[in-house]
Design a protein around this motif. Structure first.
Motif, PDB file in Angstrom:
ATOM      1  N   ILE A 177       0.840  -1.197   0.000  1.00 55.88           N
ATOM      2  CA  ILE A 177       0.000   0.000   0.000  1.00 55.88           C
ATOM      3  C   ILE A 177       0.875   1.247   0.000  1.00 55.88           C
ATOM      4  O   ILE A 177       2.080   1.183   0.202  1.00 55.88           O
ATOM      5  N   GLY A 178       0.238   2.387  -0.224  1.00 57.65           N
ATOM      6  CA  GLY A 178       0.948   3.660  -0.232  1.00 57.65           C
ATOM      7  C   GLY A 178       0.184   4.692  -1.033  1.00 57.65           C
ATOM      8  O   GLY A 178      -0.717   4.357  -1.805  1.00 57.65           O
ATOM      9  N   LYS A 203       4.146   1.587  -6.265  1.00 53.25           N
ATOM     10  CA  LYS A 203       3.549   0.257  -6.117  1.00 53.25           C
ATOM     11  C   LYS A 203       3.423  -0.462  -7.464  1.00 53.25           C
ATOM     12  O   LYS A 203       3.858  -1.606  -7.613  1.00 53.25           O
ATOM     13  N   LEU A 224      -8.436   0.179   2.493  1.00 51.63           N
ATOM     14  CA  LEU A 224      -7.727  -0.296   3.667  1.00 51.63           C
ATOM     15  C   LEU A 224      -8.542  -1.294   4.486  1.00 51.63           C
ATOM     16  O   LEU A 224      -7.971  -2.120   5.202  1.00 51.63           O
ATOM     17  N   THR A 235       3.177  -3.976   3.614  1.00 50.69           N
ATOM     18  CA  THR A 235       4.344  -3.155   3.311  1.00 50.69           C
ATOM     19  C   THR A 235       3.855  -1.825   2.764  1.00 50.69           C
ATOM     20  O   THR A 235       3.027  -1.793   1.845  1.00 50.69           O
ATOM     21  N   VAL A 236       4.352  -0.742   3.336  1.00 47.04           N
ATOM     22  CA  VAL A 236       3.944   0.599   2.924  1.00 47.04           C
ATOM     23  C   VAL A 236       5.078   1.239   2.127  1.00 47.04           C
ATOM     24  O   VAL A 236       6.205   1.334   2.612  1.00 47.04           O
ATOM     25  N   ASN A 291       6.401   4.720   0.077  1.00 41.85           N
ATOM     26  CA  ASN A 291       6.209   6.164  -0.051  1.00 41.85           C
ATOM     27  C   ASN A 291       7.409   6.737  -0.780  1.00 41.85           C
ATOM     28  O   ASN A 291       8.557   6.495  -0.388  1.00 41.85           O
ATOM     29  N   SER A 337       7.163  -2.203   7.067  1.00 43.66           N
ATOM     30  CA  SER A 337       6.706  -3.545   6.699  1.00 43.66           C
ATOM     31  C   SER A 337       6.499  -4.338   7.976  1.00 43.66           C
ATOM     32  O   SER A 337       7.392  -4.405   8.829  1.00 43.66           O
ATOM     33  N   GLY A 355       0.883  -1.717  11.124  1.00 42.88           N
ATOM     34  CA  GLY A 355       0.629  -0.748  10.053  1.00 42.88           C
ATOM     35  C   GLY A 355      -0.488   0.211  10.383  1.00 42.88           C
ATOM     36  O   GLY A 355      -0.383   1.424  10.148  1.00 42.88           O
ATOM     37  N   VAL A 405       2.652   5.986   8.735  1.00 39.59           N
ATOM     38  CA  VAL A 405       1.710   5.563   7.695  1.00 39.59           C
ATOM     39  C   VAL A 405       0.587   6.578   7.561  1.00 39.59           C
ATOM     40  O   VAL A 405       0.188   6.947   6.458  1.00 39.59           O
ATOM     41  N   TYR A 441      -0.358   8.971   4.125  1.00 38.70           N
ATOM     42  CA  TYR A 441      -1.655   8.929   3.454  1.00 38.70           C
ATOM     43  C   TYR A 441      -2.386  10.262   3.455  1.00 38.70           C
ATOM     44  O   TYR A 441      -3.435  10.401   2.835  1.00 38.70           O
TER      45      TYR A 441
END
Length: 235
Positions: free
Chosen positions: A26-27, A33, A193, A204-205, A207, A214, A220, A226, A230
């Motif tokens: 995600i991110g 991604k 989400l 795992t995020v 950016n 992770s 998370g 995080v 976002y």
């Protein structure tokens, strides 16, 4: 890491996906991604680094070769033949996995049996005769998963599988993915989400092309980093 001019789309990313897990990536927008997905499948070639599958270095392998070795994927937009039936789409994918098209009756019987098995697996039982054009958005997504499973992957990549789905369709998708055998490792990109935290064993995020965090979904969800990443929107 691939470069686009001066931009490093993915910068020194180290990602380990444990066998049999459901691993979410995600991110925010522009995090890298989709680029990372393309590096894993072979659609993009990296300027440095390695891609390994079950300990085998596949960095120089073609997209087709990686598929043969067990990597399969769905795309953000369903890649299907809309004027063909659901069963015809799945049967075509099953034939392609063998590397040849044959009309020998015994082999066709095997293809039909595999088609029925895949339709059952993605909860499209009884929908084989329906033209793809007549499917709902969610059913098309289910069909896309069936096509990806036709090549018997060990690593299945899902790119925004819940995009555009209603609440009921999302619930069916979560059930479908949860029900996949653990012999199939799932790495998925998702902006919803609720879906991520319901499905994922690991999150795992990304950016700005780098791994921000992770760990398990609880970690998370609780991370201030995080939340800051976002702010301004989620892809």
């Amino acid at each position: 890491m691939p470069r686009f001019g001066a931009l490093k789309a993915v910068d020194d990313v180290s990602l380990s996906v444990a066998q049999g897990t459901r691993h979410a990536l995600i991110g925010p927008n522009g995090a890298g991604k989709s680029t990372l997905f393309k590096l894993i499948t072979g659609l993009l070639r990296s300027d440095s680094g390695r891609v390994c599958l079950a300990g085998q270095d596949v960095t120089t392998a073609s997209e087709v070769r990686r598929c043969r070795l067990g990597i399969s994927q769905t795309m953000q937009h369903a890649s299907v033949f809309p004027t063909m039936s659901v069963a015809e789409n799945v049967a075509l994918a099953a034939r392609r996995h063998t590397g040849r098209v044959s009309w020998i009756p015994r082999r066709e019987t095997e293809v039909h049996a595999r088609t029925d098995e895949l339709l059952d697996q993605v909860t499209l039982t009884g929908r084989g005769g329906v033209q793809v054009d007549a499917l709902s958005h969610g059913e098309r997504k289910q069909l896309e998963v069936a096509l990806a499973l036709a090549c018997r992957p060990t690593l299945l990549l899902l790119d925004e599988p819940a995009a555009g789905m209603s609440a009921a369709e999302r619930a069916r998708l979560v059930t479908l993915i949860s029900g996949l055998p653990r012999e199939v490792t799932v790495l998925f990109v998702e902006h919803d989400l609720d879906v991520v935290f319901e499905l994922a064993d690991t999150v795992t995020v990304l950016n700005l092309g780098r791994v921000l965090l992770s760990g398990d979904p609880v970690t998370g969800r609780a991370s201030d980093e995080v939340r800051r990443a976002y702010l301004g929107g989620v892809r």
